[in-house]
Design a protein around this motif. Structure first.
Motif, PDB file in Angstrom:
ATOM      1  N   ASN A   2      -7.253 -13.621 -10.540  1.00 35.83           N
ATOM      2  CA  ASN A   2      -5.977 -14.648 -10.285  1.00 35.83           C
ATOM      3  C   ASN A   2      -6.154 -15.326  -8.889  1.00 35.83           C
ATOM      4  N   LEU A   3      -5.233 -16.186  -8.771  1.00 35.07           N
ATOM      5  CA  LEU A   3      -5.379 -17.251  -7.398  1.00 35.07           C
ATOM      6  C   LEU A   3      -5.075 -16.374  -6.356  1.00 35.07           C
ATOM      7  N   ARG A   4      -4.074 -15.359  -6.332  1.00 31.96           N
ATOM      8  CA  ARG A   4      -4.179 -14.581  -4.752  1.00 31.96           C
ATOM      9  C   ARG A   4      -5.240 -13.888  -4.640  1.00 31.96           C
ATOM     10  N   GLU A   5      -5.815 -13.277  -5.632  1.00 27.53           N
ATOM     11  CA  GLU A   5      -7.283 -12.402  -5.381  1.00 27.53           C
ATOM     12  C   GLU A   5      -8.345 -13.588  -4.757  1.00 27.53           C
ATOM     13  N   VAL A  11      -9.752 -15.924   2.564  1.00 27.30           N
ATOM     14  CA  VAL A  11      -9.244 -15.565   4.071  1.00 27.30           C
ATOM     15  C   VAL A  11      -9.990 -14.538   4.574  1.00 27.30           C
ATOM     16  N   ASP A  12     -10.481 -13.511   3.830  1.00 29.02           N
ATOM     17  CA  ASP A  12     -11.478 -12.568   4.354  1.00 29.02           C
ATOM     18  C   ASP A  12     -12.510 -13.079   5.008  1.00 29.02           C
ATOM     19  N   ALA A  13     -13.265 -14.035   4.078  1.00 28.53           N
ATOM     20  CA  ALA A  13     -14.428 -14.526   4.362  1.00 28.53           C
ATOM     21  C   ALA A  13     -14.488 -15.365   5.779  1.00 28.53           C
ATOM     22  N   LYS A  14     -13.259 -16.059   5.972  1.00 21.82           N
ATOM     23  CA  LYS A  14     -12.896 -17.037   7.104  1.00 21.82           C
ATOM     24  C   LYS A  14     -12.829 -16.068   8.260  1.00 21.82           C
TER      25      LYS A  14
END
Length: 83
Positions: A2-5, A11-14
Motif C-alpha cells: 500500500n501507499l503507506r508502506e 523515507v527510510d532510504a532517504k
C-alpha cells in the motif's frame, strides 16, 4: 504494497542516505586533519573517500533518483494499459 508502506520505504532510504553522508563528511574531515598533520600525504584520505563515496552515491541513487524515475515509468505503463 500500500501507499503507506511505499512512503515508509522511501523515507527510510532517504534517512539512510543522510546518515551515511553525515558520517562520510565527519570521518573524512578527521582523516584529512590527521593526514595533513601527521602523515604529510593524502593517499589514505583518497582511498577512504573513493570507496566510501561509492557507497554514498549508491544510497543517494536508491533514495532519490531511481525511485522517482521508476515510479514515473510505472505510472506511464499504467496509463497505457488503461487506454
Amino acid at each position: 504494497m500500500n501507499l503507506r508502506e511505499q512512503a515508509e520505504k522511501r523515507v527510510d532510504a532517504k534517512i539512510k542516505f543522510q546518515e551515511n553522508l553525515y558520517k562520510y563528511l565527519i570521518v573524512n574531515t578527521i582523516i584529512a586533519i590527521i593526514c595533513f598533520v601527521f602523515l604529510q600525504s593524502f593517499w589514505l584520505l583518497a582511498f577512504v573517500m573513493f570507496f566510501w563515496g561509492i557507497g554514498v552515491l549508491d544510497d543517494f541513487f536508491k533514495a532519490y533518483s531511481l525511485n522517482s524515475y521508476r515510479e514515473e515509468m510505472i505510472q506511464k505503463e499504467l496509463s497505457k494499459m488503461g487506454d
